[in-house]
Design a protein around this motif. Structure first.
Motif, PDB file in Angstrom:
ATOM      1  N   TYR A  59      36.209  34.336  56.350  1.00 19.03           N
ATOM      2  CA  TYR A  59      35.650  34.032  55.033  1.00 19.03           C
ATOM      3  C   TYR A  59      34.745  32.805  55.098  1.00 19.03           C
ATOM      4  O   TYR A  59      33.725  32.730  54.421  1.00 19.03           O
ATOM      5  CB  TYR A  59      36.765  33.821  54.010  1.00 19.03           C
ATOM      6  CG  TYR A  59      37.609  35.055  53.795  1.00 19.03           C
ATOM      7  CD1 TYR A  59      37.125  36.132  53.059  1.00 19.03           C
ATOM      8  CD2 TYR A  59      38.881  35.147  54.349  1.00 19.03           C
ATOM      9  CE1 TYR A  59      37.893  37.274  52.870  1.00 19.03           C
ATOM     10  CE2 TYR A  59      39.660  36.282  54.167  1.00 19.03           C
ATOM     11  CZ  TYR A  59      39.163  37.338  53.430  1.00 19.03           C
ATOM     12  OH  TYR A  59      39.918  38.467  53.241  1.00 19.03           O
ATOM     13  N   LYS A  66      30.844  35.289  50.973  1.00 17.22           N
ATOM     14  CA  LYS A  66      32.197  35.170  50.432  1.00 17.22           C
ATOM     15  C   LYS A  66      32.446  33.743  49.947  1.00 17.22           C
ATOM     16  O   LYS A  66      31.868  32.785  50.463  1.00 17.22           O
ATOM     17  CB  LYS A  66      33.234  35.535  51.502  1.00 17.22           C
ATOM     18  CG  LYS A  66      33.106  36.947  52.064  1.00 17.22           C
ATOM     19  CD  LYS A  66      33.492  37.982  51.030  1.00 17.22           C
ATOM     20  CE  LYS A  66      33.691  39.359  51.662  1.00 17.22           C
ATOM     21  NZ  LYS A  66      32.495  39.872  52.349  1.00 17.22           N
ATOM     22  N   PRO A  67      33.319  33.575  48.948  1.00 17.07           N
ATOM     23  CA  PRO A  67      33.693  32.212  48.551  1.00 17.07           C
ATOM     24  C   PRO A  67      34.522  31.549  49.646  1.00 17.07           C
ATOM     25  O   PRO A  67      35.185  32.221  50.431  1.00 17.07           O
ATOM     26  CB  PRO A  67      34.510  32.431  47.277  1.00 17.07           C
ATOM     27  CG  PRO A  67      35.032  33.826  47.388  1.00 17.07           C
ATOM     28  CD  PRO A  67      33.987  34.609  48.126  1.00 17.07           C
ATOM     29  N   CYS A  68      34.476  30.227  49.702  1.00 16.19           N
ATOM     30  CA  CYS A  68      35.262  29.465  50.678  1.00 16.19           C
ATOM     31  C   CYS A  68      35.237  28.004  50.279  1.00 16.19           C
ATOM     32  O   CYS A  68      34.164  27.391  50.240  1.00 16.19           O
ATOM     33  CB  CYS A  68      34.694  29.648  52.086  1.00 16.19           C
ATOM     34  SG  CYS A  68      35.472  28.562  53.310  1.00 16.19           S
ATOM     35  N   ASN A  69      36.395  27.450  50.010  1.00 16.31           N
ATOM     36  CA  ASN A  69      36.465  26.044  49.605  1.00 16.31           C
ATOM     37  C   ASN A  69      36.020  25.090  50.703  1.00 16.31           C
ATOM     38  O   ASN A  69      35.558  23.990  50.413  1.00 16.31           O
ATOM     39  CB  ASN A  69      37.895  25.693  49.191  1.00 16.31           C
ATOM     40  CG  ASN A  69      38.266  26.263  47.846  1.00 16.31           C
ATOM     41  OD1 ASN A  69      37.439  26.344  46.935  1.00 16.31           O
ATOM     42  ND2 ASN A  69      39.518  26.673  47.697  1.00 16.31           N
ATOM     43  N   SER A 129      35.005  26.976  45.211  1.00 17.00           N
ATOM     44  CA  SER A 129      34.691  28.402  45.083  1.00 17.00           C
ATOM     45  C   SER A 129      35.903  29.297  45.292  1.00 17.00           C
ATOM     46  O   SER A 129      35.882  30.470  44.929  1.00 17.00           O
ATOM     47  CB  SER A 129      33.582  28.789  46.073  1.00 17.00           C
ATOM     48  OG  SER A 129      33.997  28.567  47.407  1.00 17.00           O
TER      49      SER A 129
END
Length: 330
Positions: free
Chosen positions: A121, A127-130, A136
């Motif tokens: 990810y 894709k979101p990914c912190n 996110s």
């Protein structure tokens, strides 16, 4: 790939000055991780500062019996160095367990410490990914996470650190040296990687623009009786699903000192302090080895898809420590 400026640094101070003048710049060593991330769009530096030619490529003994390893020493040279092989065999084994020969010829010690997670990810900008885009989300918590963290994670990130070398260095209390515009400084590897918490994008405690100049290994007598074992999903060129760096000092069947660090189970190389406390002063037996593993894993919080790591790490601890104990008894 984003267009970028390229500069080759002539000295350490010059390299730091180039990065200090441009917060959107990155240091370039072997490029085995950074260039991959640039190709996928995860990293988009405006400038690369090439530090490969800096005079940081030596391995030297320190006055107290330790070793100082320059930041641009290649992984291949580190693994082959006779003093590393003699004094810290688990470090040699860890380096040789990582990547391929071609990559080890390029990868540097400083770059290895700063390599970023291989979470799918994180690597996929769609894709979101912190870790990549704070706030996110972390889709791995509900998605594919079979090789993700069971220790020290949070709801904000469950990715694991990919380094093999870092696991062995953690077991031996390595210290990272670095340079900033304010001068040289040091940071114990135990404090180098930050806990995930709610800021997984902040991975290390290095100041902005700092250049790693070397790593110092203190004298650790038990390190001469150490081992690194890596479990992976194929026989070679694969990241760990669990790994262990371990050293034992045994006298008359009793553990005088134990050093353990786990890999591929947390966002950073994981020093197994709880396990060490169980082992120090205890009989060198399989029962105590298992109890030590259980003590460390008591704090684990596995996800549905990676609970197998609990059994894997327990078995790995027992197997490796049993081998070291058998060798000590000969």
């Amino acid at each position: 790939m984003r267009e970028f400026d390229y500069r080759r640094a002539d000295d350490v101070q010059g390299a730091v000055a180039l990065l200090d003048a441009d917060p959107d710049a990155r240091y370039l060593g072997g490029g085995t991780n950074l260039v991959d991330l640039m190709k996928t769009g995860v990293e988009r530096p405006a400038r690369l500062v090439d530090v490969r030619q800096l005079p940081l490529d030596r391995i030297e003994s320190t006055g107290d019996g330790g070793l100082r390893i320059g930041a641009t020493v290649t992984n291949s040279d580190l693994a082959a160095h006779p003093e590393v092989r003699r004094r810290y065999p688990a470090l040699t084994q860890a380096v040789l367990a990582g990547a391929s020969g071609q990559l080890r010829n390029m990868a540097t010690v400083g770059g290895n410490l700063l390599q970023r997670t291989r979470c799918g990810y994180f690597a996929d900008v769609t894709k979101p990914c912190n870790k990549r885009l704070p706030g996110s989300g972390c889709p791995a918590v509900e998605g594919k996470h079979h090789n993700h963290a069971v220790l020290g994670a949070s709801e904000h990130c469950v990715a694991v650190h990919p380094s093999d070398m870092g696991v062995a260095l953690t077991a031996f209390d390595a210290v990272v040296s670095y340079q900033t515009a304010d001068g040289p400084s040091e940071l114990p590897l135990a404090d180098f990687y930050l806990p995930v918490g709610d800021t997984p994008h902040r991975e290390t405690a290095l100041p902005q623009g700092a250049l790693i100049t070397g790593v110092t290994l203190p004298p650790v007598p038990s390190a001469a009786h150490s081992r690194y074992r890596k479990v992976r999903e194929r026989a070679s060129y694969a990241f760990a699903i669990g790994s262990l760096a371990a050293a034992l000092d045994i006298s008359n069947g009793v553990v005088r000192e134990a050093r353990l660090a786990f890999g591929a189970v947390a966002s950073r190389p994981w020093r197994a302090h709880a396990a060490e406390r169980v082992l120090n002063g205890a009989p060198a037996s399989a029962d105590y080895f298992a109890a030590a593993a259980d003590a460390e894993l008591a704090a684990a919080r596995p996800l549905p898809g990676n609970a197998y790591k609990m059994t894997l790490m327990r078995n790995l601890v027992v197997a490796v420590l049993s081998e070291l104990a058998e060798e000590a008894a000969r």
